[in-house]
Every structure is written in structure tokens, then in C-alpha cells.
Motif scaffolding. Structure first.
Motif, PDB file in Angstrom:
ATOM      1  N   TYR A 403      49.123  30.147 -19.608  1.00  8.22           N
ATOM      2  CA  TYR A 403      47.785  29.704 -19.959  1.00  8.22           C
ATOM      3  C   TYR A 403      47.207  28.928 -18.781  1.00  8.22           C
ATOM      4  O   TYR A 403      47.930  28.398 -17.928  1.00  8.22           O
ATOM      5  CB  TYR A 403      47.784  28.843 -21.235  1.00  8.22           C
ATOM      6  N   ARG A 404      45.881  28.860 -18.739  1.00  8.34           N
ATOM      7  CA  ARG A 404      45.198  28.141 -17.668  1.00  8.34           C
ATOM      8  C   ARG A 404      43.878  27.616 -18.216  1.00  8.34           C
ATOM      9  O   ARG A 404      43.228  28.285 -19.031  1.00  8.34           O
ATOM     10  CB  ARG A 404      44.934  29.077 -16.483  1.00  8.34           C
ATOM     11  N   VAL A 405      43.484  26.464 -17.755  1.00  7.67           N
ATOM     12  CA  VAL A 405      42.186  25.927 -18.159  1.00  7.67           C
ATOM     13  C   VAL A 405      41.488  25.350 -16.938  1.00  7.67           C
ATOM     14  O   VAL A 405      42.113  24.685 -16.102  1.00  7.67           O
ATOM     15  CB  VAL A 405      42.334  24.869 -19.284  1.00  7.67           C
ATOM     16  N   ILE A 406      40.215  25.652 -16.791  1.00  5.06           N
ATOM     17  CA  ILE A 406      39.405  25.191 -15.664  1.00  5.06           C
ATOM     18  C   ILE A 406      38.220  24.417 -16.220  1.00  5.06           C
ATOM     19  O   ILE A 406      37.534  24.886 -17.136  1.00  5.06           O
ATOM     20  CB  ILE A 406      38.894  26.378 -14.815  1.00  5.06           C
ATOM     21  N   VAL A 407      37.976  23.246 -15.659  1.00  5.17           N
ATOM     22  CA  VAL A 407      36.810  22.447 -16.039  1.00  5.17           C
ATOM     23  C   VAL A 407      35.845  22.424 -14.863  1.00  5.17           C
ATOM     24  O   VAL A 407      36.238  22.100 -13.735  1.00  5.17           O
ATOM     25  CB  VAL A 407      37.217  21.014 -16.440  1.00  5.17           C
ATOM     26  N   GLU A 408      34.601  22.759 -15.135  1.00  7.03           N
ATOM     27  CA  GLU A 408      33.605  22.862 -14.065  1.00  7.03           C
ATOM     28  C   GLU A 408      32.365  22.049 -14.423  1.00  7.03           C
ATOM     29  O   GLU A 408      31.883  22.089 -15.557  1.00  7.03           O
ATOM     30  CB  GLU A 408      33.216  24.327 -13.854  1.00  7.03           C
ATOM     31  N   ALA A 435      34.230  26.603 -23.771  1.00  8.50           N
ATOM     32  CA  ALA A 435      33.799  25.526 -24.659  1.00  8.50           C
ATOM     33  C   ALA A 435      33.373  24.353 -23.783  1.00  8.50           C
ATOM     34  O   ALA A 435      33.485  24.406 -22.555  1.00  8.50           O
ATOM     35  CB  ALA A 435      34.906  25.121 -25.615  1.00  8.50           C
ATOM     36  N   THR A 436      32.929  23.295 -24.419  1.00  8.60           N
ATOM     37  CA  THR A 436      32.529  22.128 -23.639  1.00  8.60           C
ATOM     38  C   THR A 436      33.719  21.321 -23.156  1.00  8.60           C
ATOM     39  O   THR A 436      33.639  20.621 -22.154  1.00  8.60           O
ATOM     40  CB  THR A 436      31.616  21.212 -24.474  1.00  8.60           C
ATOM     41  N   GLY A 437      34.854  21.412 -23.886  1.00  5.42           N
ATOM     42  CA  GLY A 437      36.048  20.659 -23.514  1.00  5.42           C
ATOM     43  C   GLY A 437      37.254  21.559 -23.358  1.00  5.42           C
ATOM     44  O   GLY A 437      37.305  22.655 -23.928  1.00  5.42           O
ATOM     45  N   PRO A 438      38.253  21.115 -22.609  1.00  7.50           N
ATOM     46  CA  PRO A 438      39.422  21.958 -22.343  1.00  7.50           C
ATOM     47  C   PRO A 438      40.264  22.264 -23.574  1.00  7.50           C
ATOM     48  O   PRO A 438      40.787  23.367 -23.711  1.00  7.50           O
ATOM     49  CB  PRO A 438      40.205  21.159 -21.304  1.00  7.50           C
ATOM     50  N   VAL A 439      40.425  21.315 -24.473  1.00 10.35           N
ATOM     51  CA  VAL A 439      41.248  21.537 -25.656  1.00 10.35           C
ATOM     52  C   VAL A 439      40.576  22.540 -26.586  1.00 10.35           C
ATOM     53  O   VAL A 439      41.218  23.450 -27.129  1.00 10.35           O
ATOM     54  CB  VAL A 439      41.530  20.204 -26.386  1.00 10.35           C
ATOM     55  N   SER A 440      39.269  22.402 -26.753  1.00  8.55           N
ATOM     56  CA  SER A 440      38.536  23.345 -27.583  1.00  8.55           C
ATOM     57  C   SER A 440      38.604  24.751 -26.989  1.00  8.55           C
ATOM     58  O   SER A 440      38.759  25.741 -27.713  1.00  8.55           O
ATOM     59  CB  SER A 440      37.078  22.902 -27.716  1.00  8.55           C
ATOM     60  N   ALA A 441      38.505  24.851 -25.674  1.00  9.79           N
ATOM     61  CA  ALA A 441      38.585  26.159 -25.023  1.00  9.79           C
ATOM     62  C   ALA A 441      39.960  26.782 -25.219  1.00  9.79           C
ATOM     63  O   ALA A 441      40.087  27.986 -25.502  1.00  9.79           O
ATOM     64  CB  ALA A 441      38.254  26.021 -23.534  1.00  9.79           C
TER      65      ALA A 441
END
Length: 523
Positions: A403-408, A435-441
Motif C-alpha cells: 500500500y502507498r499513500v501520498i499527501v499533496e 480523499a482529504t486525509g490519508p486514513v480516509s483514502a
């Protein structure tokens, strides 16, 4: 009245709404009135007619309610000095409410008469008697609230009693002694109530207490011990400043400890449900530490306590929790022993041999996890998965490949994009969600990846997300514990994750939440 019988007067809709953060809509107030009636309270105080549009509308709608037992009361004050009761606009507003009971407050403290009302002591007595007599003449039951009675009694006991006598001459059905400042202590309070009962009769005396000294409930019970037969209070202790006497605590103490009874005593098993109902409408989180009905009220954490409670429940429980709609809970922690773990497993629906080798291994694993920062008191779902896994009873519904999450930050806004790749039944699923936040995404991406195989995951939603930093002084490098609360239409469950990385801790709790839901679907 039977000497063991008391009347219960709920003032949540008036005094309770004066508490900070407490607000009920008109619809809420009507629902509450019906719920309190169904529970069996004797009086429901609806508010001050004419004081605000909400209460005006409530009383207009309340006339249409078909209550089975409770009487609705409108709250007001005695007439103004120098004005006839029949000409007093505020008393007219009370009558216009159409309620069968009028509760009027009057001054019993000479200081308030001379310095606040700025009238004479004799005129105050006339104001009380005239107001009560006028309302009674209009076919209403009148309850007299003796404001600041205990302060007034300490200042001038003779005059305080004269105010009560004036209300009684006017025809008041009850003289409720109010500890308005909430500053009384128990022994002095009970002594004064006992004297009032001796003077006016126990069937005429009630008590109204506040919690400013942390004694609201104790004072209400002391009042009944002193002979009072009506108790005023609010649900969950809502009220101005530090609150009023908490009826949710008062009632079981009266019925189970003091041998008293009331119309609502037959419904005591609904008490926890009633408490939660009020918190739901008030949009408040329930107090887990509330006596009798709180989630922690019958929770056992220490191994010694749990072992004793398993053998003889009354050894560590002052009542049977079922009497108030609650139940025993066992909390598993690094203090747990075999009995605690076995009891908790059974509570979660898992049978385990308390003397078997599996439980020793499980306890060692639990203690190691707690040492590293895990806490399962609010994460029963994670605990159930852990126990099932240790017993070889768990099922793997999916395997995480990556898994990967990117915040921009772009254009003045934050975006989070999560990519999740999982294997389900040997087939790889690769999804992306924003989504607006990483956990929600991450949550959206994970459920999207699993939705084809497990469509009922759509029933599940995340309710709450809590983060706790476990090591002070390490700043952003500290170990983090994440608790997630999830729910579907039938259940609420908690899961936990711990890591040096907050995203990893969140992912662990998310995966547990989804896995638990899948186990419930298959159950």
C-alpha cells in the motif's frame, strides 16, 4: 402516600438545558417527554413558557401529547411585588401554557428578598401565597420551589419556614427545598430537611439539589432519608455550572439501596438505555465512568478481581448489573491472569480452556503487546482477532501485497491519494482512492479492493479515530497508538494499531476493522 414511595420529578428540559453544551430542539424535547413518560417518571418540567421561541413552541406542541402517567409542568416565578396575582403577566403566561402542573419559584433567603427583589419580607410572603392560591384557583396543581432554601434557613430559619407555610396556605401540593448554590454538606442538609418534614409533613416536602460540591446525588438521597417524598433531578446530571442531581444514579440508589419505590421502579432495567438516549440527543459521548450505567461500572481489569467475580459476582459487584440494564465486562491488560483472559474470551464468544497451554502463550503475547503500546480495553474487535489467531481459529480473508499513500498540497487545498494492492482468493486487486486525509483514502482504497469479493463491506462505516503519542519527549519520532471505532447497523467495534509510523498504525487498525466485519458476516 406510602412512606416508602417517592415521586420523581425530571427537570432535564428546563434546568438540564441550562448546562453548558446542552441544547435540545423542540422535536428532541417532545421525544424526551414521551420517553420519560414511558419510563414512568411522575413529573416532567418542560421549561419556562414565554422565555424563548423554542419553549413557546414546545408547550404548544406538548398539549397534543398523549402521556400515560407523567404530568407536564410549566416553570415560572411568583408574582411581582405590588401586583395582583390575577394581573401578573408572567403567571398568565404559565396558565396559557395549558399544562396541568405549575412549578413556581419563590425567595426564601431574606438576603434575596431585600437585596435582589428589593421588597419587604412581608410582601414576599404575600407574593408566594397569592401566586400559589391564584394558580390553584385556576385548577392547576402547584409545586413550590423554595429557592436558596438552605442558605435562607441558615440565615433566618423562622423566616425560611414562614415562606413554606405561605405556599402551603395557598394550596401547594409540594414544598421542594432547593439547594440552589449547591454548597450544602450532607449532614447539615439532612438535618434541615428532617426539621421541615417534622413541621410540614413528609408528603409535602421535596428536594432539588445541585452538584457544585460533588454531592448532588448524596444530598438528594439524604433528603429522602430525612423524610422528603419528592426528588427533582436531571438525566445524566445535566445542568448549569457542574450540574444537577443525576437521576440516573439517584433512582437505583433509592430503589436498590434504600428500599424506596416509585412508579418508574418497575422499569429500572431500562436505565442504561435511557441514559444513552439522552446523550445521543444531546450529542454527547456517554460517560464511561457513570455509576450503575457506565461502560466501566462493572468492568474488571485486575486478574484477582476477575477471578473472584467469576466465582461469586457479588464479591466485586455491588449490585447485579442486569438490574439497571448493564453487564459485567472483563478488561484484558498486562495485569491479566488466566481467569481474566478466559472470561474475556467467553464474553467475545470464544471458548478457551483456562488451564490449557494455549492460554499461557496467549497471556505472554498479550503482555508483550501491551508493553509495546497496544491497549485492548477499547479494542475488543482486535482482541477477538488476536485470541482467534492464537487458537488457530482465524480465517485470512485477504493478503496485503503493498500500500502507498501520498499527501499533496495543491492550489491551497490538501489531497490524499492511496494505492492498495491485495490478494483475495488468489486474485490480485489493485485500487486507487482519493480523499482529504490519508486514513480516509486508505480506507476507501482497501474497501474498493475488497468490494467485489465482499460487497457487504458497504454496510460498514468509520465512526471515530483517535491518536495517542506513547512516549513523551521523542516528538514526531514517538511510537503512536491509533484507535478506530467502526459500526454497521447492528454493532459498534473498536480496533487498535501501534507503530512508530502513524500511517502504519492506522493501516493496522483499519485492516482489523475490516477483518472483524468480515468475520461477523460469516458468523
Amino acid at each position: 402516600m406510602n412512606t416508602t414511595e417517592v415521586k420523581i420529578y425530571d427537570t432535564t428540559l428546563r434546568d438540564g438545558t441550562q448546562g453548558e453544551g446542552i441544547s435540545f430542539s423542540v422535536t428532541d424535547k417532545l421525544l424526551i417527554a414521551e420517553r420519560l413518560d414511558a419510563f414512568g417518571v411522575d413529573y416532567i418540567e418542560g421549561g419556562f413558557p414565554g422565555s424563548n421561541p423554542r419553549d413557546i413552541t414546545f408547550f404548544a406542541e406538548a398539549k397534543k401529547l398523549k402521556l400515560k402517567h407523567a404530568k407536564l409542568a410549566a416553570f415560572g416565578a411568583t408574582r411581582r411585588a405590588g401586583v395582583k396575582a390575577s394581573a401578573d403577566a408572567q403567571l398568565a403566561t404559565l396558565l396559557d401554557s395549558g399544562m396541568p402542573v405549575m412549578t413556581i419559584v419563590g425567595k426564601t433567603w431574606d438576603l434575596h428578598v431585600t437585596e435582589i427583589l428589593r421588597t419587604t419580607l412581608e410582601e414576599n410572603l404575600a407574593m408566594i401565597e397569592d401566586s400559589v392560591r391564584y394558580l390553584v384557583s385556576q385548577g392547576r396543581e402547584v409545586i413550590y420551589d423554595a429557592e436558596h432554601f438552605f442558605d435562607g434557613y441558615r440565615s433566618d430559619p423562622d423566616y425560611a419556614f414562614k415562606t413554606l407555610a405561605a405556599a402551603l396556605r395557598g394550596g401547594a401540593s409540594n414544598l421542594t427545598l432547593c439547594d440552589t448554590n449547591g454548597g450544602s454538606l450532607v449532614n447539615d442538609f439532612q438535618d434541615i430537611v428532617t426539621k421541615a418534614v417534622a413541621e410540614f409533613g413528609g408528603d409535602k416536602v421535596g428536594v432539588h439539589t445541585h452538584n457544585d460540591s460533588g454531592l448532588g446525588v448524596a444530598l438528594a438521597l439524604a433528603g429522602v432519608a430525612g423524610g422528603a417524598t419528592l426528588v427533582q433531578g436531571t438525566a445524566n446530571g445535566y445542568g448549569e455550572r457542574t450540574g444537577n442531581a443525576n437521576l440516573i444514579t439517584v433512582l437505583p440508589s433509592l430503589f436498590l439501596k434504600m428500599g424506596k419505590t416509585a412508579h418508574c421502579a418497575a422499569n429500572l432495567k431500562q436505565l442504561r438505555e435511557l441514559s444513552l438516549y439522552f446523550d445521543e440527543l444531546a450529542n454527547l459521548r456517554p460517560d464511561t465512568k457513570m455509576p450503575y450505567v457506565g461502560a466501566s461500572a462493572f468492568a474488571h481489569k485486575g486478574g484477582l478481581h476477575a477471578n473472584a467475580a467469576q466465582k461469586v459476582k457479588s464479591s466485586y459487584e455491588h449490585i447485579d448489573p442486569a438490574l439497571v440494564g448493564n453487564h459485567t465486562r472483563v478488561l484484558v491488560s498486562d495485569m491479566a491472569g488466566r481467569s481474566s483472559v478466559a472470561m474475556k474470551a467467553r464474553e467475545l464468544g470464544i471458548e478457551i480452556d483456562e488451564k490449557g497451554p494455549e492460554i499461557k502463550k496467549l497471556i505472554e503475547e498479550l503482555k508483550e503487546l501491551e508493553f509495546t503500546g497496544y491497549e485492548f480495553e477499547a479494542a475488543d474487535a482486535s482482541l477477538k482477532l488476536l485470541i482467534s489467531g492464537s487458537l488457530g481459529q482465524s480465517k485470512s480473508f485477504f493478503e496485503v501485497e503493498n500500500y502507498r499513500v501520498i499527501v499533496e498540497h495543491h492550489g491551497g487545498q490538501l489531497f490524499a491519494e492511496a494505492t492498495v494492492k491485495v490478494t483475495v482468493n488468489g486474485e490480485s486487486h489493485h485500487t486507487v482512492a482519493e480523499a482529504t486525509g490519508p486514513v480516509s483514502a486508505l480506507d476507501k482504497a482497501l474497501r474498493s479492493a475488497l468490494s467485489a469479493a465482499y460487497p457487504r463491506l458497504s454496510e460498514m462505516k468509520l465512526l471515530d479515530y483517535k491518536v495517542r503519542i506513547l512516549e513523551n519527549g521523542l516528538g514526531a519520532n514517538a511510537r503512536t497508538r491509533v484507535l478506530i471505532e467502526s459500526a454497521d447497523a447492528d454493532h459498534v467495534w473498536g480496533t487498535v494499531g501501534v507503530s512508530d509510523n502513524i500511517i502504519e498504525a492506522s493501516w493496522e487498525a483499519l485492516c482489523d476493522a475490516v477483518t472483524y466485519k468480515l468475520t461477523q458476516i460469516e458468523a
